[in-house]
Design a protein around this motif. Structure first.
Motif, short mmCIF file in Angstrom:
data_model
loop_
_atom_site.label_atom_id
_atom_site.label_comp_id
_atom_site.label_asym_id
_atom_site.label_seq_id
_atom_site.Cartn_x
_atom_site.Cartn_y
_atom_site.Cartn_z
N ASP A 27 35.25 32.36 42.86
CA ASP A 27 35.71 33.71 42.52
C ASP A 27 37.19 33.78 42.15
N ASP A 29 39.70 33.74 43.94
CA ASP A 29 40.52 34.35 44.99
C ASP A 29 41.11 33.22 45.83
N HIS A 97 49.36 35.65 44.91
CA HIS A 97 48.08 35.73 44.22
C HIS A 97 47.99 37.09 43.53
N SER A 99 45.50 39.18 42.97
CA SER A 99 44.66 40.27 43.46
C SER A 99 44.35 40.24 44.95
N ASN A 100 44.63 39.14 45.63
CA ASN A 100 44.22 39.03 47.03
C ASN A 100 44.84 40.12 47.89
N GLN A 169 47.96 42.76 44.57
CA GLN A 169 46.69 43.46 44.75
C GLN A 169 46.26 44.14 43.44
N SER A 170 46.35 43.36 42.36
CA SER A 170 45.91 43.75 41.01
C SER A 170 46.79 44.81 40.35
N SER A 355 40.64 36.23 36.66
CA SER A 355 40.15 34.87 36.88
C SER A 355 40.64 33.93 35.78
#
Length: 379
Positions: A27, A29, A97, A99-100, A169-170, A355
Motif C-alpha cells: 500500500d 504506507d 511520509h 500520508s501516514n 497526512q496528505s 503511491s
C-alpha cells in the motif's frame, strides 16, 4: 563535577546518520517491520533501530571526503534494500511520509524508547519523522562548543538544501520542511544556551541537568547543533533526509568545508537575539531558498539565497580541487533553486498518486549513477 571526557577525532572528518522510511510495497504506507529487517541485516554498526518501527537508521563510517562517504552509503543502501525486499518492503528518503497518520506509528520496544514515549506522550509518535544527522570531527571539547555557536547562522542553509517534507497526512503544509513541527515541542530542543561558552561550562550544564532531572543522558539534548563527546564530533541535526544518497553525502561535504572555514577565521562568538535566529530558521523551513534572512553580523535583512552564495564564494578562496567539486555542485544546485520539497510538490501538481510519488522516492534512493545529474532532483 569533573570535566566530561571528550574523545578527540581526526579534524574535519565526516560521517552521517540517515533516518529512512520503511515502506510497505502493498500500500506504500509506512511498514512496522523495522526490527525484522534490522535483525536480518545483522550489522549494528551501520543499520540501527530508531524511535518508531517504521524508521531504519543507516549510519556511515568515518570518512575524509564526501566522495568515499557516498560510495559507502550507496553500498549499504543497496544491500539493505535487498534485505527489506524479503519482507515486501522498500526504503526511501524524505523528511516525512506523505500520508501516514501519526497515530499509526508504533514505538520501538526498547527501554530507552519506551521511556521517551512515557515521558513525552503523543509527542513521541508525532516525532517519528526522518532526518539526516551530520558529524564533523574536532580535536577538543572547546572547539565543539565554539562550533555549536558559530554554525548557528548557517543552519538555514542546511534546512533549505535538504527540505523534503512538504506534505503531512496528505495535506500540503505550505512548508518546504514540516518535519520540525514534530520535534520543537521537546523542551531540550533548540540551540545551545549563550551562557555555555566552554567545555567546562557544558560539563557544568550536563551535571546540573542530570541532577535536576531535565535530562537523563547526553542523548536527551536535542540541540540543532550538539557536541558528541563519545565520537569526538559536533552533530548538525536540522536536515530532512534527502531523496538521494549523493545529495546526503555532498551536504556532509559542505558541512566539512564550513567547519574548516569558521575554524580558520575564528571570529568571536556573537551575541544574537534568539528571535532573529528563530526567524531565520522558520523562514528556511517555510520558504526554502526563497526565504528572507537576517544577517546579524551586519544588522541587515537580505535573502537566504544571497547569504548562501556569499558563503560559497568566501569558502571558494581557500578550497582545494576536491573541495571546489563540492562547491560547484552546490553552486549549480542553488542556481536551479529547486529542492526536494519542490520536486515532490511538482509530482503532486502533475496529478501523480501518492503511491506513485513514494515509488519514485524509493527509486531515487538506490539510484547508483546519480553523480552526473544537475542538483539533487531530476529536471
Amino acid at each position: 563535577m569533573s570535566k566530561l571526557p571528550f574523545k578527540s577525532s581526526p579534524i574535519h572528518s565526516i560521517g552521517t546518520e540517515l533516518e529512512l522510511q520503511l515502506i510497505d510495497l502493498e500500500d506504500f504506507d509506512l511498514s512496522s517491520k523495522g526490527i525484522e529487517v534490522i535483525s536480518r541485516y545483522c550489522d549494528e554498526q551501520h543499520v540501527k533501530k530508531e524511535l518508531s518501527l517504521s524508521t531504519i537508521e543507516m549510519s556511515s563510517s568515518v570518512h575524509a571526503t564526501p566522495f568515499t562517504l557516498f560510495t559507502e552509503l550507496n553500498t549499504i543502501a543497496r544491500n539493505l534494500s535487498e534485505v527489506a525486499a524479503c519482507y515486501n518492503c522498500g526504503l526511501c528518503g524524505g523528511g516525512r511520509h506523505i500520508s501516514n497518520h501519526w497515530t499509526n506509528q508504533t514505538i520501538t520496544p526498547t527501554q530507552r524508547y519506551r521511556e521517551i514515549h512515557q515521558r513525552y506522550g503523543f509527542l513521541a509518535k508525532l516525532s517519528c519523522v526522518f532526518g539526516q544527522h551530520i558529524h564533523i570531527g574536532v580535536r577538543t571539547g572547546d572547539d565543539a562548543i565554539y562550533l555549536c555557536h558559530v554554525l548557528t547562522p548557517y543552519l538555514p542553509h542546511f534546512i533549505a538544501l535538504t527540505a523534503s517534507s512538504p506534505f503531512y497526512q496528505s495535506e500540503d503544509t505550505l512548508f518546504d520542511s514540516s518535519r520540525f513541527s514534530a520535534l520543537n515541542s521537546f523542551y531540550t530542543f533548540g540551540i545551545i544556551d549563550h551562557t555555555i561558552a566552554t567545555w567546562n561550562d557544558f560539563s557544568d550544564y550536563v551535571e546540573a541537568a542530570i541532577r535536576l532531572g531535565v535530562i537523563k543522558c547526553l542523548k536527551d539534548i536535542y540541540w540543532e547543533v550538539r557536541p558528541k563527546p563519545e565520537f569526538g564530533t559536533i552533530e548538525i541535526r536540522v536536515c530532512d533526509t534527502p531523496l538521494t544518497l549523493l545529495h546526503a553525502a555532498m551536504v556532509c561535504g559542505y558541512a566539512q568545508l564550513l567547519v574548516k572555514h569558521v575554524l580558520k577565521k575564528r571570529v568571536p562568538i556573537e551575541s544574537v537575539y534568539t528571535s532573529f535566529v528563530n526567524s531565520n530558521t522558520f523562514n528556511a523551513q517555510r520558504y526554502g531558498f526563497k526565504a528572507d534572512y537576517i544577517d546579524s553580523t551586519r544588522a541587515i535583512k537580505t535573502t537566504l539565497k544571497s547569504h548562501m552564495e556569499e558563503t560559497f564564494n568566501n569558502i571558494w578562496q581557500d578550497a582545494d580541487a576536491y573541495e571546489k567539486k563540492v562547491l560547484r555542485y552546490f553552486k549549480v544546485y542553488l542556481d536551479h533553486a529547486v529542492n526536494d520539497a519542490d520536486f515532490l510538490r511538482g509530482m503532486a501538481h502533475q496529478g501523480m498518486s501518492e503511491s506513485s510519488i513514494v515509488r519514485t522516492m524509493m527509486n531515487l534512493f538506490i539510484l547508483p549513477d546519480y553523480i552526473g545529474s544537475k542538483g539533487n532532483t531530476p529536471q
